[in-house]
Design a protein around this motif. Structure first.
Motif, PDB file in Angstrom:
ATOM      1  N   UNK A 114       0.813  -1.213   0.000  1.00 21.16           N
ATOM      2  CA  UNK A 114       0.000   0.000   0.000  1.00 21.16           C
ATOM      3  C   UNK A 114       0.846   1.261   0.000  1.00 21.16           C
ATOM      4  N   UNK A 115       1.996   1.213   0.660  1.00 18.16           N
ATOM      5  CA  UNK A 115       2.890   2.376   0.691  1.00 18.16           C
ATOM      6  C   UNK A 115       3.452   2.703  -0.677  1.00 18.16           C
ATOM      7  N   UNK A 116       3.916   1.688  -1.394  1.00 19.97           N
ATOM      8  CA  UNK A 116       4.463   1.915  -2.735  1.00 19.97           C
ATOM      9  C   UNK A 116       3.397   2.356  -3.721  1.00 19.97           C
ATOM     10  N   UNK A 117       2.242   1.693  -3.681  1.00 18.52           N
ATOM     11  CA  UNK A 117       1.150   2.052  -4.593  1.00 18.52           C
ATOM     12  C   UNK A 117       0.656   3.471  -4.312  1.00 18.52           C
ATOM     13  N   UNK A 118       0.568   3.834  -3.036  1.00 15.79           N
ATOM     14  CA  UNK A 118       0.142   5.182  -2.677  1.00 15.79           C
ATOM     15  C   UNK A 118       1.101   6.244  -3.179  1.00 15.79           C
ATOM     16  N   UNK A 119       2.392   5.988  -3.061  1.00 16.14           N
ATOM     17  CA  UNK A 119       3.389   6.945  -3.551  1.00 16.14           C
ATOM     18  C   UNK A 119       3.246   7.146  -5.057  1.00 16.14           C
ATOM     19  N   UNK A 120       3.110   6.057  -5.803  1.00 15.45           N
ATOM     20  CA  UNK A 120       2.952   6.165  -7.261  1.00 15.45           C
ATOM     21  C   UNK A 120       1.703   6.968  -7.613  1.00 15.45           C
ATOM     22  N   UNK A 121       0.615   6.750  -6.893  1.00 21.58           N
ATOM     23  CA  UNK A 121      -0.617   7.502  -7.151  1.00 21.58           C
ATOM     24  C   UNK A 121      -0.438   8.989  -6.860  1.00 21.58           C
ATOM     25  N   UNK A 122       0.207   9.302  -5.757  1.00 18.25           N
ATOM     26  CA  UNK A 122       0.409  10.715  -5.402  1.00 18.25           C
ATOM     27  C   UNK A 122       1.257  11.407  -6.449  1.00 18.25           C
TER      28      UNK A 122
END
Length: 178
Positions: A114-122
């Motif tokens: 979730x941390x990696x996916x969230x960073x990419x989305x941001x």
């Protein structure tokens, strides 16, 4: 699990899990002492042991802003996490008080991926790397850090800071040093 607890002769319960109104009412009905750990309950009086999550979010933003950060992203935990929600609310309130732009907030499952996916989305939504990312948990922050460094080539902390607030053991490892 609560059905099992009622079968044992315990003097009270310390709960770190999320409980419903019905669960809390059952403790009252049975006159069983209950203490919530790292949880708050607003619907009725319940003993709790917790840090001030709202103030923790405010403190993270204050320190990051004092270091010159202006553009924030928040990778929030799941919507049912009261702890992450309080931290997010405190962080957003403090940013508004400081006159900083509202952060871009994305919700993800509270885990490494979730941390990696969230960073990419941001980054995709911002069109740029933010100055700082606040994560809903240390494990999410570790996932964010690994994604930033190893997948996206972002130098942390030179280009972007990452912060969280759980103090799980890996967060103190030299590779992460949250």
């Amino acid at each position: 699990v609560l059905a099992d607890i009622w079968q044992f002769q315990v003097d009270g319960v310390i709960a770190a899990a999320g409980l419903t109104d019905a669960h809390i009412a059952e403790f009252d009905r049975r006159r069983m002492p209950l203490v919530l750990f790292n949880r708050a309950w607003r619907a009725r009086a319940v003993n709790t042991v917790a840090c001030d999550q709202l103030e923790a979010g405010r403190m993270l933003v204050s320190r990051l802003a004092a270091a010159g950060h202006r553009r924030f992203g928040i990778i929030a935990g799941s919507d049912d996490s009261t702890v992450a929600g309080e931290r997010r609310r405190g962080a957003c309130e403090r940013m508004a008080e400081l006159g900083l732009p509202a952060p871009l907030v994305v919700s993800r499952q509270s885990g490494y991926h979730g941390g990696g996916a969230g960073l990419k989305d941001i980054i995709g939504q911002m069109g740029a790397v933010p100055d700082a990312i606040l994560c809903g948990s240390d494990v999410m922050a570790i996932g964010c850090l690994d994604c930033a460094r190893h997948e996206l080539g972002i130098e942390v902390p030179a280009q972007m800071s990452v912060a969280a607030f759980d103090a799980v053991e890996p967060s103190n490892w030299l590779s992460y040093n949250l």
